[in-house]
Design an enzyme around this catalytic site. Structure first.
Site, PDB file in Angstrom:
ATOM      1  N   ALA A   1      -6.696 -13.779   7.268  1.00  0.00           N
ATOM      2  CA  ALA A   1      -7.943 -13.076   6.942  1.00  0.00           C
ATOM      3  C   ALA A   1      -8.495 -13.611   5.636  1.00  0.00           C
ATOM      4  CB  ALA A   1      -7.683 -11.573   6.801  1.00  0.00           C
TER       5      ALA A   1
ATOM      6  N   THR B   1     -14.065 -15.143   9.827  1.00  0.00           N
ATOM      7  CA  THR B   1     -12.594 -15.147   9.947  1.00  0.00           C
ATOM      8  C   THR B   1     -12.063 -13.811  10.474  1.00  0.00           C
ATOM      9  OG1 THR B   1     -12.195 -16.866   8.326  1.00  0.00           O
ATOM     10  CG2 THR B   1     -10.439 -15.253   8.612  1.00  0.00           C
TER      11      THR B   1
ATOM     12  N   THR C   1      -5.792  -2.847   6.829  1.00  0.00           N
ATOM     13  CA  THR C   1      -5.786  -2.317   5.468  1.00  0.00           C
ATOM     14  C   THR C   1      -6.206  -0.844   5.419  1.00  0.00           C
ATOM     15  OG1 THR C   1      -6.964  -2.492   3.348  1.00  0.00           O
ATOM     16  CG2 THR C   1      -8.138  -3.280   5.266  1.00  0.00           C
ATOM     17  N   ASP C   2      -5.796  -0.155   4.362  1.00  0.00           N
ATOM     18  CA  ASP C   2      -6.249   1.237   4.174  1.00  0.00           C
ATOM     19  C   ASP C   2      -7.726   1.301   3.787  1.00  0.00           C
ATOM     20  OD1 ASP C   2      -6.084   0.288   1.555  1.00  0.00           O
ATOM     21  OD2 ASP C   2      -4.805   1.897   0.814  1.00  0.00           O
ATOM     22  N   GLU C   3      -8.310   0.158   3.401  1.00  0.00           N
ATOM     23  CA  GLU C   3      -9.712   0.185   2.937  1.00  0.00           C
ATOM     24  C   GLU C   3     -10.688   0.556   4.042  1.00  0.00           C
ATOM     25  OE1 GLU C   3     -11.090  -2.770   0.296  1.00  0.00           O
ATOM     26  OE2 GLU C   3      -9.156  -3.036  -0.664  1.00  0.00           O
TER      27      GLU C   3
ATOM     28  N   TYR D   1     -15.704  -6.725   3.035  1.00  0.00           N
ATOM     29  CA  TYR D   1     -14.313  -6.966   3.454  1.00  0.00           C
ATOM     30  C   TYR D   1     -13.825  -5.836   4.350  1.00  0.00           C
ATOM     31  CZ  TYR D   1      -9.210  -6.663   3.193  1.00  0.00           C
ATOM     32  OH  TYR D   1      -7.877  -6.530   3.516  1.00  0.00           O
TER      33      TYR D   1
ATOM     34  N   SER E   1     -15.465  -5.689   7.723  1.00  0.00           N
ATOM     35  CA  SER E   1     -14.996  -6.726   8.665  1.00  0.00           C
ATOM     36  C   SER E   1     -13.611  -6.364   9.208  1.00  0.00           C
ATOM     37  CB  SER E   1     -14.992  -8.113   8.002  1.00  0.00           C
ATOM     38  OG  SER E   1     -13.992  -8.188   7.000  1.00  0.00           O
ATOM     39  N   LYS E   2     -12.758  -5.793   8.370  1.00  0.00           N
ATOM     40  CA  LYS E   2     -11.422  -5.393   8.855  1.00  0.00           C
ATOM     41  C   LYS E   2     -11.564  -4.201   9.818  1.00  0.00           C
ATOM     42  CE  LYS E   2      -7.854  -6.746   7.831  1.00  0.00           C
ATOM     43  NZ  LYS E   2      -7.010  -7.860   8.355  1.00  0.00           N
TER      44      LYS E   2
ATOM     45  N   TYR F   1     -12.344  -3.319 -14.525  1.00  0.00           N
ATOM     46  CA  TYR F   1     -13.667  -2.949 -14.011  1.00  0.00           C
ATOM     47  C   TYR F   1     -13.997  -1.488 -14.345  1.00  0.00           C
ATOM     48  CZ  TYR F   1     -13.409  -7.076 -10.848  1.00  0.00           C
ATOM     49  OH  TYR F   1     -13.306  -8.334 -10.307  1.00  0.00           O
TER      50      TYR F   1
HETATM   51  P1  NAD Z   1      -4.157 -13.861   1.612  1.00  0.00           P
HETATM   52  O1  NAD Z   1      -5.604 -14.046   1.287  1.00  0.00           O
HETATM   53  O2  NAD Z   1      -3.145 -14.046   0.554  1.00  0.00           O
HETATM   54  O3  NAD Z   1      -3.747 -14.829   2.815  1.00  0.00           O
HETATM   55  C1  NAD Z   1      -4.565 -15.033   3.929  1.00  0.00           C
HETATM   56  C2  NAD Z   1      -4.040 -16.247   4.674  1.00  0.00           C
HETATM   57  O4  NAD Z   1      -4.882 -16.452   5.830  1.00  0.00           O
HETATM   58  C3  NAD Z   1      -4.089 -17.551   3.857  1.00  0.00           C
HETATM   59  O5  NAD Z   1      -2.904 -18.271   4.010  1.00  0.00           O
HETATM   60  C4  NAD Z   1      -5.263 -18.309   4.466  1.00  0.00           C
HETATM   61  O6  NAD Z   1      -5.121 -19.716   4.387  1.00  0.00           O
HETATM   62  C5  NAD Z   1      -5.226 -17.819   5.907  1.00  0.00           C
HETATM   63  N1  NAD Z   1      -6.549 -17.908   6.545  1.00  0.00           N
HETATM   64  C6  NAD Z   1      -7.736 -17.491   6.041  1.00  0.00           C
HETATM   65  N2  NAD Z   1      -8.738 -17.777   6.896  1.00  0.00           N
HETATM   66  C7  NAD Z   1      -8.159 -18.380   7.976  1.00  0.00           C
HETATM   67  C8  NAD Z   1      -8.660 -18.909   9.196  1.00  0.00           C
HETATM   68  N3  NAD Z   1      -9.982 -18.864   9.470  1.00  0.00           N
HETATM   69  N4  NAD Z   1      -7.799 -19.439  10.074  1.00  0.00           N
HETATM   70  C9  NAD Z   1      -6.455 -19.470   9.808  1.00  0.00           C
HETATM   71  N5  NAD Z   1      -5.931 -19.014   8.657  1.00  0.00           N
HETATM   72  C10 NAD Z   1      -6.771 -18.469   7.753  1.00  0.00           C
HETATM   73  O7  NAD Z   1      -4.075 -12.408   2.267  1.00  0.00           O
HETATM   74  P2  NAD Z   1      -2.939 -11.308   2.137  1.00  0.00           P
HETATM   75  O8  NAD Z   1      -3.172 -10.510   0.928  1.00  0.00           O
HETATM   76  O9  NAD Z   1      -1.642 -11.941   2.369  1.00  0.00           O
HETATM   77  O10 NAD Z   1      -3.326 -10.380   3.391  1.00  0.00           O
HETATM   78  C11 NAD Z   1      -2.799 -10.658   4.682  1.00  0.00           C
HETATM   79  C12 NAD Z   1      -3.330  -9.614   5.653  1.00  0.00           C
HETATM   80  O11 NAD Z   1      -2.924  -8.317   5.239  1.00  0.00           O
HETATM   81  C13 NAD Z   1      -4.852  -9.568   5.738  1.00  0.00           C
HETATM   82  O12 NAD Z   1      -5.198  -9.345   7.072  1.00  0.00           O
HETATM   83  C14 NAD Z   1      -5.227  -8.383   4.868  1.00  0.00           C
HETATM   84  O13 NAD Z   1      -6.430  -7.794   5.322  1.00  0.00           O
HETATM   85  C15 NAD Z   1      -4.052  -7.475   5.082  1.00  0.00           C
HETATM   86  N6  NAD Z   1      -3.725  -6.562   3.964  1.00  0.00           N
HETATM   87  C16 NAD Z   1      -3.584  -7.038   2.688  1.00  0.00           C
HETATM   88  C17 NAD Z   1      -3.212  -6.171   1.670  1.00  0.00           C
HETATM   89  C18 NAD Z   1      -3.009  -6.641   0.249  1.00  0.00           C
HETATM   90  O14 NAD Z   1      -2.826  -5.797  -0.642  1.00  0.00           O
HETATM   91  N7  NAD Z   1      -3.025  -7.928  -0.035  1.00  0.00           N
HETATM   92  C19 NAD Z   1      -3.007  -4.813   1.950  1.00  0.00           C
HETATM   93  C20 NAD Z   1      -3.186  -4.356   3.264  1.00  0.00           C
HETATM   94  C21 NAD Z   1      -3.530  -5.245   4.269  1.00  0.00           C
HETATM   95  O1  DAU Z   2      -5.910  -1.435  -0.288  1.00  0.00           O
HETATM   96  C1  DAU Z   2      -5.522  -2.612   0.360  1.00  0.00           C
HETATM   97  C2  DAU Z   2      -6.344  -3.770  -0.172  1.00  0.00           C
HETATM   98  O2  DAU Z   2      -5.883  -4.016  -1.477  1.00  0.00           O
HETATM   99  C3  DAU Z   2      -6.231  -5.020   0.690  1.00  0.00           C
HETATM  100  O3  DAU Z   2      -6.769  -4.772   1.965  1.00  0.00           O
HETATM  101  C4  DAU Z   2      -6.975  -6.183   0.036  1.00  0.00           C
HETATM  102  O4  DAU Z   2      -6.779  -7.367   0.798  1.00  0.00           O
HETATM  103  C5  DAU Z   2      -6.420  -6.376  -1.349  1.00  0.00           C
HETATM  104  O5  DAU Z   2      -7.146  -7.393  -2.002  1.00  0.00           O
HETATM  105  C6  DAU Z   2      -6.510  -5.085  -2.157  1.00  0.00           C
HETATM  106  O6  DAU Z   2      -7.871  -4.727  -2.441  1.00  0.00           O
HETATM  107  P1  DAU Z   2      -8.329  -4.141  -3.864  1.00  0.00           P
HETATM  108  O7  DAU Z   2      -9.770  -4.397  -4.034  1.00  0.00           O
HETATM  109  O8  DAU Z   2      -7.854  -2.757  -4.061  1.00  0.00           O
HETATM  110  O9  DAU Z   2      -7.419  -5.099  -4.812  1.00  0.00           O
HETATM  111  P2  DAU Z   2      -7.745  -5.849  -6.197  1.00  0.00           P
HETATM  112  O10 DAU Z   2      -6.448  -6.374  -6.695  1.00  0.00           O
HETATM  113  O11 DAU Z   2      -8.888  -6.787  -6.046  1.00  0.00           O
HETATM  114  O12 DAU Z   2      -8.201  -4.653  -7.121  1.00  0.00           O
HETATM  115  C7  DAU Z   2      -7.339  -3.550  -7.402  1.00  0.00           C
HETATM  116  C8  DAU Z   2      -8.084  -2.604  -8.333  1.00  0.00           C
HETATM  117  O13 DAU Z   2      -8.230  -3.259  -9.602  1.00  0.00           O
HETATM  118  C9  DAU Z   2      -9.487  -2.276  -7.862  1.00  0.00           C
HETATM  119  O14 DAU Z   2      -9.790  -0.937  -8.237  1.00  0.00           O
HETATM  120  C10 DAU Z   2     -10.375  -3.227  -8.648  1.00  0.00           C
HETATM  121  C11 DAU Z   2      -9.620  -3.397  -9.966  1.00  0.00           C
HETATM  122  N1  DAU Z   2      -9.783  -4.720 -10.620  1.00  0.00           N
HETATM  123  C12 DAU Z   2      -9.558  -5.834  -9.885  1.00  0.00           C
HETATM  124  C13 DAU Z   2      -9.722  -7.088 -10.458  1.00  0.00           C
HETATM  125  C14 DAU Z   2      -9.495  -8.348  -9.648  1.00  0.00           C
HETATM  126  C15 DAU Z   2     -10.120  -4.784 -11.960  1.00  0.00           C
HETATM  127  O15 DAU Z   2     -10.303  -3.745 -12.634  1.00  0.00           O
HETATM  128  N2  DAU Z   2     -10.285  -6.025 -12.523  1.00  0.00           N
HETATM  129  C16 DAU Z   2     -10.106  -7.177 -11.835  1.00  0.00           C
HETATM  130  O16 DAU Z   2     -10.291  -8.268 -12.411  1.00  0.00           O
END
Ligand code: NAD
Ligand code: DAU
Length: 348
Positions: free
Chosen positions: A84, A101, A131-133, A156, A159-160, A213
């Protein structure tokens, strides 16, 4: 032997899922499909690269013909779909990339699975990681449950949410055996330093400002990434078809409190005077449409599958900091080149 396709396995969460499946299930053949975007990095899974039950495939889930051919060639039994675009801030500047994507890419995988599995769904499973979002924003009270109405606020999360709806629709319409999990914020090793925790660790190491932020009072529910990988393993094997499971850390933190804890732990690890890193905190312009609070009710997965987080936040954060300090080369590699352009645009 089961053939399992994991998408996005070079990313943050995907790499931990790939490692777990390759090492725990030597009788499975694991195929890791990843486009290696800026967020994908083969260094994340270098330790399993030579395993006999592991194959890496570079490819884009948006390319429908490629995906159809891949499914025809390998006849996968199961799919764990993590690929994603995952960063909210990037979705604000380039929403269409997220539709391509997260929505079209998911559709291509669903169509390919439906086509090769036809009417024979026995032993097959399509697992969509979400995601919980998608549930939108909570006020001061309450938790997201599996029946909370979808109310996404960012490109984001929209789309999810859309991809979740399509997965469910393929289950209802065509009988596709699916499971969906909606997880809270992950943190841990291999996290690309555009998200809060790894970005702030990187900036503290380099004595750079910590851009909080708005007023910093936004609340997230944090889960150690390896605990998420364990939950994914459990749901893939023991979850019920056509069900959703929420996964969370039982661990809510206001951003500013999390940042202060991180600063204290970093001061200790770096041998700095107490309070030194906190001086780097800088309040900056808020994220547009910033969701106030996310918090997951994970009682369903806890009661039905016996899952709960294995580490406290303090333990997980300490392990995470130690990983970043021990892997400065990884950090240097991913923060060179394009990362600098992104950083300039986002923060300077
Ligand atoms: P990430 O951005 O670290 O990794 C995404 C991976 O997908 C990368 O390796 C990228 O190269 C690959 N990718 C992107 N576009 C692609 C495409 N078109 N074709 C093939 N591969 C592609 O993401 P993450 O944080 O590891 O999240 C993984 C999944 O978990 C996502 O679906 C995200 O929505 C979900 N998620 C993430 C979090 C979080 O806190 N990071 C929480 C809940 C759910
Ligand atoms: O809740 C699950 C989600 O968590 C996943 O689905 C997403 O893929 C993942 O990116 C994450 O989303 P958030 O927007 O919550 O994560 P982020 O780390 O970007 O931000 C966490 C919190 O911190 C949010 O309230 C925004 C704040 N923030 C973030 C950044 C990057 C700041 O205050 N400053 C920053 O520079």
């Amino acid at each position: 032997m089961k053939k399992i396709l994991i998408t996005g396995g070079a990313g943050f969460i995907g790499s931990h899922v790939v490692r777990r499946f390759v090492t725990q299930y030597p009788n499975y053949q694991i195929f890791n499909l990843d486009a290696l975007t800026y967020a994908g990095n083969l260094e994340n899974i270098a330790d399993v690269d030579k395993s006999p039950n592991y194959t890496f495939i570079k490819g884009d889930i948006v390319d429908a013909d490629f995906i159809t051919d891949l499914f025809q060639q390998h006849q996968f039994d199961g799919v764990l779909h993590l690929a994603a675009e995952s960063h909210v801030d990037r979705s604000i500047t380039d929403p269409l990339a997220f539709v391509k994507t997260n929505v079209i890419g998911t559709m291509n995988l669903l169509n390919a699975a439906k086509t090769i599995w036809k009417d024979n769904f026995e032993g097959k499973r399509f697992y969509h990681i979400s995601t919980d979002e998608v549930y939108g924003s909570l006020g001061a009270e309450g938790l997201f449950t599996e029946t909370t109405a979808y109310d996404p606020n960012s490109p984001y999360s929209a789309s999810k949410a859309s991809s979740d709806h399509f997965v469910r629709a393929y289950g209802e319409t065509y009988g596709l055996p699916y499971v969906i999990t909606n997880c809270s914020n992950n943190y841990g090793p291999n996290h690309f330093p555009e998200k809060l925790v790894p970005l702030f660790i990187h900036n503290i190491i380099n004595n750079k400002p910590l851009p909080v932020y708005g007023d910093g009072k936004y609340t997230r529910d944090w889960l150690y990434v390896i605990d998420h990988a364990i939950a994914i393993d459990l749901v893939f094997h023991e979850g019920k078809n056509h069900e959703t499971y929420n996964i969370g850390g039982f661990n809510e933190w206001q951003n500013i409190d999390l940042v202060k804890l991180l600063c204290r732990q970093m001061d200790t690890k770096l041998g700095r005077a107490a309070g030194e890193s906190e001086k780097l905190i800088t309040y900056v312009k808020d994220r547009p449409g910033h969701d106030l609070r996310y918090a997951i009710d994970a009682s369903k997965i806890n009661k039905e599958l016996g899952w709960k987080p294995s580490v406290t936040f303090e333990q997980g954060l300490e392990k995470t900091i130690e990983w970043y300090l021990a892997n400065e080369e990884w950090l240097r590699n991913v923060t060179s080149g394009d990362y600098q352009t992104y950083y300039q645009k986002q923060y300077l």
